[in-house]
Scaffold this motif. Structure first.
Motif, PDB file in Angstrom:
ATOM      1  N   ARG A  49      -4.991  -5.710  16.785  1.00  0.00           N
ATOM      2  CA  ARG A  49      -4.235  -5.979  15.542  1.00  0.00           C
ATOM      3  C   ARG A  49      -2.935  -6.742  15.777  1.00  0.00           C
ATOM      4  NH1 ARG A  49      -1.730  -2.333  13.118  1.00  0.00           N
ATOM      5  NH2 ARG A  49      -1.734  -0.711  14.717  1.00  0.00           N
ATOM      6  N   LEU A  50      -2.595  -6.963  17.066  1.00  0.00           N
ATOM      7  CA  LEU A  50      -1.342  -7.623  17.436  1.00  0.00           C
ATOM      8  C   LEU A  50      -0.110  -6.730  17.191  1.00  0.00           C
ATOM      9  CD1 LEU A  50      -3.294 -10.088  17.577  1.00  0.00           C
ATOM     10  CD2 LEU A  50      -1.479 -11.456  16.590  1.00  0.00           C
ATOM     11  N   ALA A  51      -0.349  -5.411  17.167  1.00  0.00           N
ATOM     12  CA  ALA A  51       0.799  -4.497  17.134  1.00  0.00           C
ATOM     13  C   ALA A  51       1.519  -4.613  18.472  1.00  0.00           C
ATOM     14  CB  ALA A  51       0.339  -3.064  16.892  1.00  0.00           C
ATOM     15  N   ILE A  52       0.758  -4.877  19.522  1.00  0.00           N
ATOM     16  CA  ILE A  52       1.342  -5.363  20.780  1.00  0.00           C
ATOM     17  C   ILE A  52       0.633  -6.669  21.085  1.00  0.00           C
ATOM     18  CG2 ILE A  52      -0.200  -3.958  22.267  1.00  0.00           C
ATOM     19  CD1 ILE A  52       2.467  -3.912  24.128  1.00  0.00           C
ATOM     20  N   ARG A  53       1.395  -7.666  21.508  1.00  0.00           N
ATOM     21  CA  ARG A  53       0.823  -9.003  21.651  1.00  0.00           C
ATOM     22  C   ARG A  53       1.663  -9.801  22.643  1.00  0.00           C
ATOM     23  NH1 ARG A  53       4.770 -11.171  20.323  1.00  0.00           N
ATOM     24  NH2 ARG A  53       3.841 -13.172  20.852  1.00  0.00           N
ATOM     25  N   GLY A  54       1.167 -11.013  22.960  1.00  0.00           N
ATOM     26  CA  GLY A  54       1.826 -11.793  24.005  1.00  0.00           C
ATOM     27  C   GLY A  54       1.102 -11.479  25.312  1.00  0.00           C
ATOM     28  N   ALA A  55       0.758 -12.532  26.060  1.00  0.00           N
ATOM     29  CA  ALA A  55      -0.137 -12.354  27.214  1.00  0.00           C
ATOM     30  C   ALA A  55       0.338 -11.285  28.223  1.00  0.00           C
ATOM     31  CB  ALA A  55      -0.343 -13.707  27.890  1.00  0.00           C
ATOM     32  N   PRO A  56       1.577 -11.376  28.727  1.00  0.00           N
ATOM     33  CA  PRO A  56       1.961 -10.365  29.720  1.00  0.00           C
ATOM     34  C   PRO A  56       2.014  -8.947  29.133  1.00  0.00           C
ATOM     35  CG  PRO A  56       3.369 -12.300  29.886  1.00  0.00           C
ATOM     36  CD  PRO A  56       2.593 -12.439  28.613  1.00  0.00           C
ATOM     37  N   ALA A  57       2.446  -8.831  27.883  1.00  0.00           N
ATOM     38  CA  ALA A  57       2.548  -7.489  27.276  1.00  0.00           C
ATOM     39  C   ALA A  57       1.173  -6.853  27.111  1.00  0.00           C
ATOM     40  CB  ALA A  57       3.260  -7.566  25.921  1.00  0.00           C
ATOM     41  N   THR A  95     -10.680  -6.580  24.518  1.00  0.00           N
ATOM     42  CA  THR A  95     -10.043  -6.509  23.197  1.00  0.00           C
ATOM     43  C   THR A  95      -9.544  -7.863  22.694  1.00  0.00           C
ATOM     44  OG1 THR A  95      -8.121  -5.658  24.372  1.00  0.00           O
ATOM     45  CG2 THR A  95      -9.383  -4.079  23.068  1.00  0.00           C
ATOM     46  N   ARG A  96      -9.052  -8.701  23.620  1.00  0.00           N
ATOM     47  CA  ARG A  96      -8.698 -10.080  23.223  1.00  0.00           C
ATOM     48  C   ARG A  96      -9.180 -11.015  24.346  1.00  0.00           C
ATOM     49  NH1 ARG A  96      -2.986 -11.349  20.715  1.00  0.00           N
ATOM     50  NH2 ARG A  96      -4.198 -13.020  19.757  1.00  0.00           N
ATOM     51  N   PRO A  97      -9.752 -12.156  23.996  1.00  0.00           N
ATOM     52  CA  PRO A  97     -10.415 -12.968  25.028  1.00  0.00           C
ATOM     53  C   PRO A  97      -9.592 -14.066  25.716  1.00  0.00           C
ATOM     54  CG  PRO A  97     -11.017 -13.768  22.866  1.00  0.00           C
ATOM     55  CD  PRO A  97     -10.067 -12.622  22.644  1.00  0.00           C
ATOM     56  N   ALA A 252      -3.590 -22.996  27.406  1.00  0.00           N
ATOM     57  CA  ALA A 252      -3.870 -22.395  26.095  1.00  0.00           C
ATOM     58  C   ALA A 252      -2.652 -21.609  25.647  1.00  0.00           C
ATOM     59  CB  ALA A 252      -5.079 -21.466  26.188  1.00  0.00           C
ATOM     60  N   ASN A 253      -2.211 -21.874  24.445  1.00  0.00           N
ATOM     61  CA  ASN A 253      -1.105 -21.119  23.858  1.00  0.00           C
ATOM     62  C   ASN A 253      -1.300 -21.113  22.346  1.00  0.00           C
ATOM     63  OD1 ASN A 253       1.424 -19.660  24.219  1.00  0.00           O
ATOM     64  ND2 ASN A 253       2.386 -21.370  23.166  1.00  0.00           N
ATOM     65  N   LYS A 254      -0.410 -20.453  21.668  1.00  0.00           N
ATOM     66  CA  LYS A 254      -0.528 -20.269  20.218  1.00  0.00           C
ATOM     67  C   LYS A 254      -0.866 -21.574  19.494  1.00  0.00           C
ATOM     68  CE  LYS A 254      -0.443 -17.210  18.409  1.00  0.00           C
ATOM     69  NZ  LYS A 254      -1.762 -16.583  18.136  1.00  0.00           N
ATOM     70  N   ALA A 319      -6.936 -18.929  17.128  1.00  0.00           N
ATOM     71  CA  ALA A 319      -5.597 -18.374  17.342  1.00  0.00           C
ATOM     72  C   ALA A 319      -4.800 -19.201  18.351  1.00  0.00           C
ATOM     73  CB  ALA A 319      -5.715 -16.940  17.844  1.00  0.00           C
ATOM     74  N   PHE A 320      -5.495 -20.043  19.113  1.00  0.00           N
ATOM     75  CA  PHE A 320      -4.839 -20.801  20.195  1.00  0.00           C
ATOM     76  C   PHE A 320      -5.354 -22.234  20.212  1.00  0.00           C
ATOM     77  CE2 PHE A 320      -5.278 -16.349  21.428  1.00  0.00           C
ATOM     78  CZ  PHE A 320      -3.944 -16.011  21.602  1.00  0.00           C
ATOM     79  N   ASP A 321      -4.593 -23.113  20.870  1.00  0.00           N
ATOM     80  CA  ASP A 321      -5.133 -24.426  21.202  1.00  0.00           C
ATOM     81  C   ASP A 321      -4.799 -24.716  22.657  1.00  0.00           C
ATOM     82  OD1 ASP A 321      -2.440 -25.284  21.110  1.00  0.00           O
ATOM     83  OD2 ASP A 321      -2.635 -26.040  19.054  1.00  0.00           O
TER      84      ASP A 321
HETATM   85  O1  MRU Z   1      -1.580 -14.087  19.331  1.00  0.00           O
HETATM   86  P1  MRU Z   1      -0.356 -13.772  20.139  1.00  0.00           P
HETATM   87  O2  MRU Z   1       0.835 -13.469  19.315  1.00  0.00           O
HETATM   88  O3  MRU Z   1      -0.624 -12.724  21.191  1.00  0.00           O
HETATM   89  O4  MRU Z   1      -0.070 -15.130  20.921  1.00  0.00           O
HETATM   90  C1  MRU Z   1       0.944 -15.130  21.870  1.00  0.00           C
HETATM   91  C2  MRU Z   1       1.239 -16.463  22.437  1.00  0.00           C
HETATM   92  O5  MRU Z   1       0.570 -17.442  22.160  1.00  0.00           O
HETATM   93  C3  MRU Z   1       2.338 -16.533  23.437  1.00  0.00           C
HETATM   94  O6  MRU Z   1       2.930 -17.793  23.416  1.00  0.00           O
HETATM   95  C4  MRU Z   1       1.784 -16.255  24.848  1.00  0.00           C
HETATM   96  O7  MRU Z   1       1.012 -15.100  24.873  1.00  0.00           O
HETATM   97  C5  MRU Z   1       2.869 -16.130  25.842  1.00  0.00           C
HETATM   98  S1  MRU Z   1       3.802 -14.651  25.636  1.00  0.00           S
HETATM   99  C6  MRU Z   1       4.985 -14.608  26.837  1.00  0.00           C
END
Ligand code: MRU
Length: 353
Positions: A49-57, A95-97, A252-254, A319-321
């Motif tokens: 759900r993106l309650a926690i999100r961002g690649a490292p998190a 959970t997220r690809p 790949a990023n947002k 969600a990304f390009d």
């Molecule tokens: O869909 P999200 O909000 O998880 O997407 C996050 C991003 O695209 C961030 O730019 C990426 O994960 C880097 S976070 C340090």
């Protein structure tokens, strides 16, 4: 132990009394609510759900979800325990690809179990220890890349960013937004031009919350205002994060990042990616092999669950390009700033001490 950070850490994800506690990013910035759970399904749902999100998190969240899953398995025979645990770990990893950090962390959590000899009780403790290490390692990597990246920002700079790549997206100080906030913390004058980041508004909701906390000057704009901003203002750099970087540097990023990179080329603005090496997928040659997550159409047709267009229409939902490596001036990692061609420079970063 990690080094002292130049800005305060956000309460993104913590382990407290055998439970995971994470700030609910779907509620920010209007409400500061936390999810506390000992159920790995709840963490999986929070990731989805993106309650926690961002690649490292989500890498760190995946690691702690593995601990929660392990703690709920009653089996005391090691082989049987590991078999059940691996199935749950795979569920968590799926959970997220796109963000490779999730698979990277879950793989470590699986490897620890498959190579373990000892009691199930000791394995559970070892898994918790590894999850803590993954979190602290992330804090360390972000701090180091923040210092390297801040050197690229001159005094009195104007910079652009998209999505949220601050503390909320990592367990440390963040990546691209961390770089910018570190430059500000070092005393440089700067202004951040924040793309709102349609459709889920990570820029408008989360960057504003983070930049206010660190008193970093910013202005919020819609994503479509970026070209005019680059035309009218002398922009010193665009700093973005990454969900997965292929061995050749394709990133790949947002969704919306690629457009910024193309605009940057037209306007002669340096375009930088900031990411820890845990985001580099050395196993894939190019961006063509990066799986791009498709999200629910409702994320595009609704805001805060309120429908604002007609029902039953076709909707485009990546969600990304993927930004081609040639458009990237440098990839900032915890080892320094990698330069094109990235196939060699990213390998050098991996091999550097
Ligand atoms: O869909 P999200 O909000 O998880 O997407 C996050 C991003 O695209 C961030 O730019 C990426 O994960 C880097 S976070 C340090």
């Amino acid at each position: 132990m990690y080094k002292k950070t130049l800005i305060p850490l956000t309460p993104t994800i913590e382990w407290i009394d055998s439970r995971v506690r994470l700030i609910d990013q779907t509620k920010l910035p209007l409400e500061e609510e936390y999810i506390e759970t000992d159920d790995y399904h709840v963490v999986c749902d929070a990731i989805y759900r993106l309650a926690i999100r961002g690649a490292p998190a989500i890498g760190v969240a995946g690691a702690y979800a593995c601990v929660l899953a392990a703690n709920k398995i009653d089996e005391t025979e090691l082989d049987k325990f590991v078999k059940i645990y691996l199935e749950k770990a795979d569920e968590i990893g799926a959970t997220r690809p796109t963000a490779v950090n999730l698979m990277w962390a879950v793989k470590q959590m699986k490897d620890r179990a498959t190579s373990f000899s000892g009691s199930v009780g000791d394995l559970k403790l070892a898994l918790l220890e590894l999850a803590h290490e993954i979190r602290e390692d992330d804090i360390d990597r972000c701090h180091n890349l923040g210092l390297h990246g801040a050197n690229l920002i001159p005094d009195n700079a104007n910079v652009i960013t998209i999505c949220n790549t601050g503390g909320l997206a990592t367990s440390g100080i963040g990546t691209a937004l961390g770089v910018i906030q570190y430059a500000h913390a070092q005393g440089k004058g700067l202004k951040v031009h924040v793309c709102e980041t349609r459709p889920l508004l990570q820029g408008a909701r989360l960057n504003t919350w983070e930049l206010k906390r660190t008193k970093t000057p910013f202005t919020l704009m819609t994503d479509s205002m970026a070209a005019r901003t680059m035309e009218k203002i002398d922009i010193d750099g665009i700093f973005v994060g990454a969900d997965r970087i292929a061995a050749n540097g394709d990133t790949a990023n947002k969704i919306g990042t690629y457009s910024l990179a193309v605009l940057a080329k037209h306007h002669g603005v340096p375009f930088y990616v900031a990411a820890p090496l845990s985001t580099v997928d050395y196993d894939i040659e190019s961006g063509a092999d990066i799986p791009v997550e498709e999200r629910s159409p409702e994320e595009v047709t609704r805001i805060n669950n309120v429908q604002f267009t007609v029902e039953d229409i076709e909707v485009t939902t990546p969600a990304f390009d993927v930004t081609p490596a040639e458009l990237i001036r440098g990839i900032i990692t915890e080892k320094g700033v990698a330069k094109y061609p990235y196939k060699d420079s990213l390998k050098e970063h991996r091999n550097a001490n």
